[in-house]
Each structure stands twice: as structure tokens, then as C-alpha cells.
Design a protein around this motif. Structure first.
Motif, mmCIF file in Angstrom:
data_model
loop_
_atom_site.group_PDB
_atom_site.id
_atom_site.type_symbol
_atom_site.label_atom_id
_atom_site.label_comp_id
_atom_site.label_asym_id
_atom_site.label_seq_id
_atom_site.Cartn_x
_atom_site.Cartn_y
_atom_site.Cartn_z
ATOM 1 N N ILE A 91 0.843 -1.190 0.000
ATOM 2 C CA ILE A 91 0.000 0.000 0.000
ATOM 3 C C ILE A 91 0.884 1.248 0.000
ATOM 4 C CG2 ILE A 91 -1.791 1.283 1.222
ATOM 5 C CD1 ILE A 91 -2.752 -1.400 0.164
ATOM 6 N N LEU A 92 0.630 2.159 -0.916
ATOM 7 C CA LEU A 92 1.415 3.395 -0.984
ATOM 8 C C LEU A 92 0.933 4.373 0.087
ATOM 9 C CD1 LEU A 92 3.610 4.867 -2.735
ATOM 10 C CD2 LEU A 92 1.694 5.989 -3.905
ATOM 11 N N GLU A 93 1.889 4.883 0.872
ATOM 12 C CA GLU A 93 1.537 5.889 1.869
ATOM 13 C C GLU A 93 1.131 7.177 1.168
ATOM 14 O OE1 GLU A 93 4.616 4.619 1.462
ATOM 15 O OE2 GLU A 93 5.405 3.799 3.326
ATOM 16 N N GLY A 94 0.249 7.929 1.816
ATOM 17 C CA GLY A 94 -0.150 9.218 1.264
ATOM 18 C C GLY A 94 0.910 10.273 1.502
ATOM 19 N N THR A 95 0.646 11.481 1.063
ATOM 20 C CA THR A 95 1.631 12.561 1.183
ATOM 21 C C THR A 95 1.929 12.921 2.634
ATOM 22 O OG1 THR A 95 -0.179 14.159 0.919
ATOM 23 C CG2 THR A 95 1.079 13.596 -1.058
ATOM 24 N N LYS B 162 3.080 18.433 -4.847
ATOM 25 C CA LYS B 162 2.605 17.528 -3.790
ATOM 26 C C LYS B 162 3.676 16.502 -3.432
ATOM 27 C CE LYS B 162 -2.380 17.735 -4.784
ATOM 28 N NZ LYS B 162 -3.553 16.942 -5.229
ATOM 29 N N THR B 163 4.429 16.029 -4.447
ATOM 30 C CA THR B 163 5.481 15.043 -4.181
ATOM 31 C C THR B 163 6.566 15.639 -3.292
ATOM 32 O OG1 THR B 163 5.078 13.958 -6.317
ATOM 33 C CG2 THR B 163 7.171 13.492 -5.240
ATOM 34 N N LEU B 164 6.895 16.908 -3.506
ATOM 35 C CA LEU B 164 7.922 17.540 -2.676
ATOM 36 C C LEU B 164 7.478 17.695 -1.226
ATOM 37 C CD1 LEU B 164 9.509 20.375 -4.872
ATOM 38 C CD2 LEU B 164 10.195 18.000 -4.623
ATOM 39 N N SER B 165 6.177 17.571 -0.972
ATOM 40 C CA SER B 165 5.677 17.762 0.391
ATOM 41 C C SER B 165 5.760 16.503 1.245
ATOM 42 C CB SER B 165 4.213 18.231 0.348
ATOM 43 O OG SER B 165 3.337 17.154 -0.006
ATOM 44 N N ILE B 166 6.126 15.354 0.652
ATOM 45 C CA ILE B 166 6.126 14.110 1.429
ATOM 46 C C ILE B 166 7.292 14.106 2.415
ATOM 47 C CG2 ILE B 166 5.085 12.858 -0.512
ATOM 48 C CD1 ILE B 166 7.771 11.421 -0.914
ATOM 49 N N PRO B 167 7.137 13.418 3.558
ATOM 50 C CA PRO B 167 8.254 13.330 4.507
ATOM 51 C C PRO B 167 9.396 12.484 3.952
ATOM 52 C CG PRO B 167 6.403 11.966 5.232
ATOM 53 C CD PRO B 167 5.918 12.767 4.063
ATOM 54 N N TRP C 60 8.268 5.476 -2.175
ATOM 55 C CA TRP C 60 7.622 6.077 -3.345
ATOM 56 C C TRP C 60 8.404 5.782 -4.626
ATOM 57 C CZ3 TRP C 60 4.169 10.806 -3.800
ATOM 58 C CH2 TRP C 60 3.140 10.748 -2.851
ATOM 59 N N PHE C 61 9.725 5.827 -4.552
ATOM 60 C CA PHE C 61 10.525 5.453 -5.724
ATOM 61 C C PHE C 61 10.205 4.021 -6.133
ATOM 62 C CE2 PHE C 61 13.630 8.993 -5.239
ATOM 63 C CZ PHE C 61 13.793 9.312 -6.574
ATOM 64 N N ASN C 62 10.095 3.151 -5.143
ATOM 65 C CA ASN C 62 9.876 1.730 -5.395
ATOM 66 C C ASN C 62 8.486 1.449 -5.961
ATOM 67 O OD1 ASN C 62 10.401 -1.072 -5.350
ATOM 68 N ND2 ASN C 62 9.576 -1.261 -3.284
ATOM 69 N N LEU C 63 7.465 2.129 -5.436
ATOM 70 C CA LEU C 63 6.082 1.795 -5.779
ATOM 71 C C LEU C 63 5.436 2.740 -6.796
ATOM 72 C CD1 LEU C 63 4.712 0.923 -2.225
ATOM 73 C CD2 LEU C 63 5.510 -0.664 -3.987
ATOM 74 N N LYS D 201 14.251 14.081 -3.569
ATOM 75 C CA LYS D 201 12.800 14.259 -3.684
ATOM 76 C C LYS D 201 12.443 14.957 -5.002
ATOM 77 C CE LYS D 201 11.122 15.128 0.385
ATOM 78 N NZ LYS D 201 10.564 15.860 1.559
ATOM 79 N N ARG D 202 13.280 15.879 -5.431
ATOM 80 C CA ARG D 202 13.055 16.552 -6.712
ATOM 81 C C ARG D 202 13.143 15.548 -7.864
ATOM 82 N NH1 ARG D 202 13.755 22.158 -7.433
ATOM 83 N NH2 ARG D 202 13.879 23.330 -5.486
ATOM 84 N N LEU D 203 14.101 14.640 -7.776
ATOM 85 C CA LEU D 203 14.216 13.597 -8.796
ATOM 86 C C LEU D 203 12.960 12.733 -8.789
ATOM 87 C CD1 LEU D 203 15.765 11.888 -10.894
ATOM 88 C CD2 LEU D 203 16.839 10.669 -8.974
ATOM 89 N N LEU D 204 12.479 12.389 -7.605
ATOM 90 C CA LEU D 204 11.255 11.600 -7.482
ATOM 91 C C LEU D 204 10.083 12.325 -8.135
ATOM 92 C CD1 LEU D 204 9.517 9.292 -6.261
ATOM 93 C CD2 LEU D 204 9.407 10.633 -4.150
ATOM 94 N N ALA D 205 9.951 13.608 -7.854
ATOM 95 C CA ALA D 205 8.850 14.395 -8.423
ATOM 96 C C ALA D 205 8.928 14.415 -9.946
ATOM 97 C CB ALA D 205 8.893 15.815 -7.861
#
Length: 324
Positions: free
Chosen positions: A223-227, A253-258, A265-268, A295-299
Motif C-alpha cells: 500500500i502506498l503511503e499518502g503525502t 505535492k510530491t515535494l511535500s512528502i516526509p 515512493w521510488f519503489n512503488l 525528492k526533486r528527482l522523485l517528483a
């Protein structure tokens, strides 16, 4: 069609999966598929309880796409009927019921959003009202007789509610059985779902045995965690990123995740390969790299998946010039 070897298929199927039940039977099904040159029927149910999909849904949708890429028959079951019952999975109270019309209205947007991930040309789409809405009361009684109240109370969320004296409506017991009936109707070989769906998926396997079908294998995805990094992603919690969100909103929104859920998030939520993922893990463990850069790369990766690389760069520039 020429299928890949069993080991090659298992390699892709198991990538990112939480659990395969049982893997030995899945191997057997794949071997049979190769031998007979017949694709497996792979089922994913999706209740249109709300009109929008979010990237948490994409975790299991992308796994369904893996089966399409391997040449198998993907079946997306739009649970317009089961949405009227309301899935009790993970709920600490009875879910509000929808009318059939409300569920069907919500379903209209699902396919348009899912086409970003799935191959719509080979996808089979079914609405479970086609068979569930036509069952007689005697057929429902027969279906209900296939399990026991004790078995239902083995389910974690039901157990917690029962022990806490939180009401459980009788119709909620019918939800796992209705989902199981979908598997019987489709004669599914494999059913996909999140880890919170395990009880429902096993019920489908049991009901198939009851009627003399070869039981489906089960594949659960994390299950993917929310932001917020606490609850699972859900519009109800306001911690979601919608598949139809703008590129700018996805990026922001992606940059706001802990920081502690960046790797998850990268994995899922992205398509990066295992070597890239390992590199991300090393960077996150290093004190010399600011997690915001990762996190910027993830976004960017998330926006690229739902849009394209140019949109990702534009969203980053927008954030740098307008938001910061």
C-alpha cells in the motif's frame, strides 16, 4: 504468441510484489499457459467509490500492465455493484453506500484515467453488476452458505470492530463473497490487490474450490503511503495525488512528502529499475546529500510517467520560479 520462460515471467511478476499465494501454483499455471499457448486470466477489481484514481491505485494497475506485457489477458472489473455495498477493508466503521447510478457515474472517469497505465486495446473490462445484480435471493443464500460467521470474524478489521463493540452491518459480510463471485464468473487464474485485500482475494480462491474451479493464485502489492506519510493514500484523508492532477500539482505535492517515505515512493510509484533503486537507497543513507534533491528527482520521475519529460522540467521550473 510466444511467451517468455517461467523464470522470466516470475521475475517480472514478483517485482515489487508483497506476496504470491502460492507461488508454486503460479509457476504451474504459467507452465500450462506456455504449453497450451493460452494466456492466463488476470483479474483486478476496482470499486468506483469516488470519481478519481490516485497514484496509490497505480501500484496495482502497473502490476496488471506487467501481465499484459507478458501476453496474458488482463481483466479490469469495475465494481459498480460492490461499490453499493462498500468495501469494509481497513475500515473502522461502516462505509457509506452508493446507489448503482452513483457508482456507474464515478466509473465513467476510471477508464479514461487508467489508459495512462494500461493497454486499452487488449484490456477486457467488465462491470460486476452484470452478474451480481441478476442473482436471485436463493442464489445469494447459497453464496452466503459457503462461509461462516467465524471465518468472517477472522478478518482483522471485523475482529477489531467486534471487540470494540463497533457495529458491523450484515451486508458488509456479503462484500468478500460478492468479490469472490466475480472470480467464479471470470474463471480467473490470478487476482491482484493491495495487501489490505488479502482476505477478499482468499475468499475468491475458496469459492472457486467450492464450485469445482481451479483456484486462482493471489498477488498482493504494498500500500502506498499518502503525502502525509502516515495513512494510506486516499482522497478521504486528503493525502492523495490524482492521476488526473496537473503536472505542477503532482510535482509540488510530491515535494511535500516526509523524507522517510522517499524510497517507498521510488519503489512503488515510479518505473525506475533495480540498479537505479539501489543507487537511490545509497544516496538516502548518505549524510552528504540533501534529501530534497532526491525528492526533486522523485517528483520529476512521477510527472514523467503520467505526462512526459518536458512537462516534468516545466513543473520543476514553475516550482523554482513561482513557488519558492
Amino acid at each position: 504468441m510466444k511467451f517468455l520462460s517461467v523464470d522470466k515471467q516470475i521475475e517480472l511478476i514478483s517485482r515489487g510484489a508483497e506476496e504470491i499465494i502460492p507461488e508454486v501454483e503460479l509457476r504451474s499455471k504459467i507452465e500450462k499457459s506456455i504449453k497450451t499457448n493460452k494466456p492466463m486470466i488476470v483479474k483486478l477489481g476496482c470499486d468506483p467509490s469516488r470519481p478519481d484514481l490516485h497514484i496509490g491505485h497505480s501500484v496495482v494497475l502497473r502490476k496488471l500492465r506487467h501481465f499484459q506485457d507478458l501476453g496474458h489477458q488482463a481483466v479490469l472489473v469495475i465494481g459498480d455493484f460492490t461499490a453499493m455495498i462498500g468495501d469494509p477493508s481497513g475500515r473502522n466503521k461502516t462505509r457509506p453506500q452508493l446507489t448503482l447510478d452513483e457508482a456507474r457515474e464515478n466509473a465513467k472517469t476510471y477508464l479514461d484515467q487508467a489508459k495512462v497505465i494500461l493497454d486499452m486495446n487488449s484490456l477486457k473490462v467488465c462491470y460486476n453488476s452484470e452478474w451480481l445484480d441478476n442473482m436471485s435471493f436463493s442464489e445469494v443464500i447459497k453464496l452466503a452458505s459457503s462461509t461462516t460467521v467465524a471465518r468472517m470474524l477472522e478478518r482483522d478489521d471485523f475482529t477489531k470492530r467486534y471487540e470494540s463493540e463497533v457495529p458491523i452491518s450484515l451486508h458488509e459480510f456479503l462484500y468478500p463473497l460478492a468479490q469472490a463471485q466475480d472470480s467464479v464468473e471470470l474463471i480467473s487464474d490470478i487476482e491482484l490487490g493491495g495487501t489490505d485485500q488479502k482476505f477478499n482475494l482468499l475468499m475468491g480462491r475458496n469459492l472457486q474450490k467450492e464450485v469445482g474451479q481451479e483456484p486462482q493464485c493471489i498477488l498482493t502489492m504494498p500500500i502506498l503511503e499518502g503525502t502525509d506519510g502516515v495513512e494510506k493514500m486516499s482522497k478521504s484523508y486528503g493525502n492523495d495525488i490524482g492521476i488526473s492532477d496537473s503536472a505542477n500539482d503532482m510535482y509540488g505535492k510530491t515535494l511535500s512528502i516526509p523524507d522517510n517515505i522517499i524510497f517507498s515512493w521510488f519503489n512503488l510509484a515510479t518505473n525506475i529499475d533495480s540498479s537505479e533503486l539501489e543507487n537511490i537507497k545509497k544516496k538516502l543513507e548518505s549524510d552528504s546529500i540533501n534529501p530534497m534533491e532526491i525528492k526533486r528527482l522523485l517528483a520529476r520521475k512521477i510527472v514523467e510517467f503520467y505526462y512526459d519529460s518536458n512537462s516534468a522540467l516545466e513543473a520543476e521550473n514553475y516550482f523554482n520560479t513561482v513557488i519558492v
